[in-house]
Design a protein around this motif. Structure first.
Motif, short mmCIF file in Angstrom:
data_model
loop_
_atom_site.label_atom_id
_atom_site.label_comp_id
_atom_site.label_asym_id
_atom_site.label_seq_id
_atom_site.Cartn_x
_atom_site.Cartn_y
_atom_site.Cartn_z
N PHE A 116 0.84 -1.21 0.00
CA PHE A 116 0.00 0.00 0.00
C PHE A 116 0.87 1.25 0.00
O PHE A 116 0.60 2.21 -0.70
CB PHE A 116 -0.89 0.05 1.25
CG PHE A 116 -2.02 -0.95 1.24
CD1 PHE A 116 -2.69 -1.23 0.07
CD2 PHE A 116 -2.40 -1.59 2.41
CE1 PHE A 116 -3.73 -2.14 0.06
CE2 PHE A 116 -3.44 -2.51 2.39
CZ PHE A 116 -4.10 -2.78 1.22
N PHE A 117 1.91 1.21 0.83
CA PHE A 117 2.75 2.40 0.94
C PHE A 117 3.56 2.62 -0.33
O PHE A 117 3.97 3.74 -0.61
CB PHE A 117 3.69 2.29 2.16
CG PHE A 117 2.94 2.42 3.44
CD1 PHE A 117 2.11 3.50 3.67
CD2 PHE A 117 3.06 1.45 4.44
CE1 PHE A 117 1.40 3.62 4.85
CE2 PHE A 117 2.35 1.57 5.62
CZ PHE A 117 1.52 2.65 5.82
N ALA A 118 3.79 1.51 -1.07
CA ALA A 118 4.58 1.65 -2.29
C ALA A 118 3.77 2.28 -3.42
O ALA A 118 4.32 2.79 -4.38
CB ALA A 118 5.12 0.29 -2.72
N VAL A 119 2.42 2.23 -3.28
CA VAL A 119 1.58 2.88 -4.29
C VAL A 119 1.61 4.38 -4.02
O VAL A 119 1.28 4.83 -2.93
CB VAL A 119 0.12 2.36 -4.21
CG1 VAL A 119 -0.77 3.10 -5.20
CG2 VAL A 119 0.08 0.87 -4.50
N GLY A 120 2.02 5.13 -5.02
CA GLY A 120 2.23 6.56 -4.81
C GLY A 120 0.98 7.29 -4.35
O GLY A 120 -0.15 6.90 -4.66
N LYS A 121 1.21 8.34 -3.58
CA LYS A 121 0.10 9.11 -3.05
C LYS A 121 -0.71 9.75 -4.18
O LYS A 121 -1.93 9.88 -4.12
CB LYS A 121 0.69 10.22 -2.16
CG LYS A 121 -0.20 10.59 -0.99
CD LYS A 121 0.52 11.62 -0.13
CE LYS A 121 -0.46 12.50 0.59
NZ LYS A 121 0.21 13.66 1.22
N GLY A 122 0.00 10.09 -5.26
CA GLY A 122 -0.64 10.71 -6.41
C GLY A 122 -1.74 9.83 -7.00
O GLY A 122 -2.75 10.33 -7.49
N GLN A 123 -1.53 8.51 -6.96
CA GLN A 123 -2.52 7.57 -7.48
C GLN A 123 -3.85 7.75 -6.75
O GLN A 123 -4.91 7.80 -7.36
CB GLN A 123 -2.03 6.14 -7.27
CG GLN A 123 -0.81 5.78 -8.08
CD GLN A 123 -1.16 5.52 -9.52
OE1 GLN A 123 -2.30 5.19 -9.84
NE2 GLN A 123 -0.19 5.71 -10.41
#
Lengths: 220, 262
Positions: A111-118
């Protein structure tokens, strides 16, 4: 050499039935681990403190306890307490719940690896929190964590031997091999075939995972 | 719930020396884990270095060895060694064990358990070390080479100090796994915590007091939780402050799993 072939020829039905039980156990545990693990991972990143705490307790308890302790609790412990649980249920369920704690930790890192921008992009497109999680974050998180999930699956396959090794009346591959060793007194050929059986599963899982990885992995 | 918390079901804990009996067993587990860890680390470093050797046969041999032990169920190895370990080796072990070791560790059976734990864990730790070394920027080794350091010097002064520091958290996590795995030797009748627990709940009415299996195991489980929770906190504290984009080495169950940070 001759001894090896004799051992497999003489004990093929027993070893094959043990192998098959190991495959079934591992499959059921895998499904339980993925479902419960995803749920716990979602708890771990939930907005409410209480939910997060429940997730954390789950992970710490199931990661901190030896699988063997959990298995004896789930079978002998519950039976003594009057719960009529069978070995067929207790074994895969315990292995699944145990592995779920690791799945949760791996997914959380995903989850943390998915960018915040997504997430932000998805929310600004008008998707709600649940939809963002379901259609944007989760699929990418799963794809990022294929390699560690594969390692975990290998560990789970190996751990399945502990079910047959503990008190449970489960005749998996290792147990069948041990029974035949007890009958014939010749350990090496039978342990050799049991090892081959487990290696086909662990190495097989690694190969499948590598294929999935080249196909789905998120490149950054 | 009433079953779980009823004082009658917990009375065994303060009866006789049940609690002490189990704690002594737990100490055996910790000792086996500590000895196992020391030997695993000793064997893992050469294995890791062979795994990144420039000579292909050495590299292939080390990788095959490591992958073989990593992919077998630990219990299978323990049970097999317990059967085939030659008596002469057991006796040699029994005569070599220092006298101050607890009685449970004096038995020759411990040798089979320890050997299996070390074979398995040294392979896993070698893999952690290799990943730690490989996660280092290649420029480090190249710069050292450009400065005129020999391969040994590059490893000794540049690559290993940095690579091994990265593997510390994963190794501590592996210690948790090893700690849990020590319970498996109860299956080859070594008197550790689960064997001792079994004899506590085995006597259904120990001194007129019932010891339910679930309660004995909850007590044993708490011991593991305390130690492993402390280790897991330690492992988290030892993690280097995240370097942006760097592959992080983290121990998951007993496998190495680099998770790329975004």
């Amino acid at each position: 050499m001759v001894e090896l072939w004799e051992a497999i020829a003489d004990n093929f039905p027993e070893l094959a039935s043990g192998y098959w039980l190991t495959v079934r156990t591992v499959t059921i545990s895998f499904v339980i681990a993925l479902v419960i693990g995803t749920a716990v991972a979602l708890l771990r990143i939930a907005p409410t403190r209480v939910l997060r705490a429940i997730g954390t307790v789950y992970v710490e308890v199931f990661r901190g306890l030896p699988l063997l302790v959990l298995l004896i609790m789930a079978f002998s412990g519950l039976r003594r307490a009057g719960v009529p649980i069978t070995a067929t249920v207790a074994g895969p369920a315990t292995l699944g719940l145990y592995t779920a704690a690791y799945v949760a930790e791996i997914l959380r890192s995903g989850f943390f690896a998915v960018g915040k921008g997504q997430r932000e992009a998805s929310l600004s497109l008008g998707l709600d929190g649940g939809q963002t999680m379901r259609h944007v974050v989760l699929p990418q998180a799963f794809r990022t964590v294929i390699p560690p999930l594969a390692s975990l699956t290998v560990a789970m396959i190996k751990n399945s031997a502990i079910i047959g090794g503990s008190l449970l009346a489960t005749q998996d591959l290792l147990k069948e091999a041990r029974i035949e060793v007890g009958a014939s007194g010749n350990a090496t050929p039978l342990f050799f075939w049991a090892a081959v059986g487990y290696l086909t599963l662990t190495v097989g899982a690694t190969v499948i995972a590598r294929r999935l990885e080249t196909r789905y992995a998120v490149r950054r | 719930m009433t079953y779980l918390f009823s004082p009658d079901n917990w009375e065994w804990l303060i009866t006789g020396n049940n609690a002490r009996f189990i704690l002594e067993g737990f100490a055996i587990n910790l000792e086996i884990a500590a000895i196992g860890m020391v030997f695993s680390l000793l064997f893992a470093l050469p294995l890791a270095l062979m795994g990144i050797s420039k000579k292909r046969p050495v590299r292939v041999a080390a990788r095959l060895w490591v992958d073989f032990w990593r992919n077998l169920p630990l219990l299978l190895v323990i049970l097999y060694l317990a059967i085939v370990m030659p008596t002469s080796l057991r006796e040699a072990y029994e005569s070599l064990v220092p006298g101050f070791f607890p009685e449970a560790l004096q038995s020759g059976r411990v040798l089979a358990g320890l050997t299996a734990l070390v074979l398995y864990n040294s392979a896993v730790i070698a893999e952690i070390m290799r990943a730690g070394i490989l996660s280092l920027d290649r420029g480090q080794g190249e710069a050292a080479a450009a400065l005129g350091l020999s391969y040994t010097q590059q490893m000794r002064y540049v690559v290993l100090p940095q690579g091994l520091r990265r593997m510390v958290p994963a190794t501590v996590s592996q210690l948790i796994t090893l700690n849990k795995d020590t319970t498996l030797v109860s299956i080859i009748a070594i008197q550790e915590v689960l064997s001792k627990g079994a004899s506590v709940y085995g006597f259904n009415f120990f001194g007129g007091v019932q010891a339910p299996i679930l309660h004995v195991l909850i007590f044993i489980g708490l011991l593991f939780l305390i130690v492993n929770y402390a280790l897991s906190r330690l492992s988290r504290r030892l993690e280097l402050p995240g370097e942006e984009g760097a592959a992080r080495v983290s121990g998951i169950e007993d496998q190495v799993a680099p998770v790329r940070a975004a």
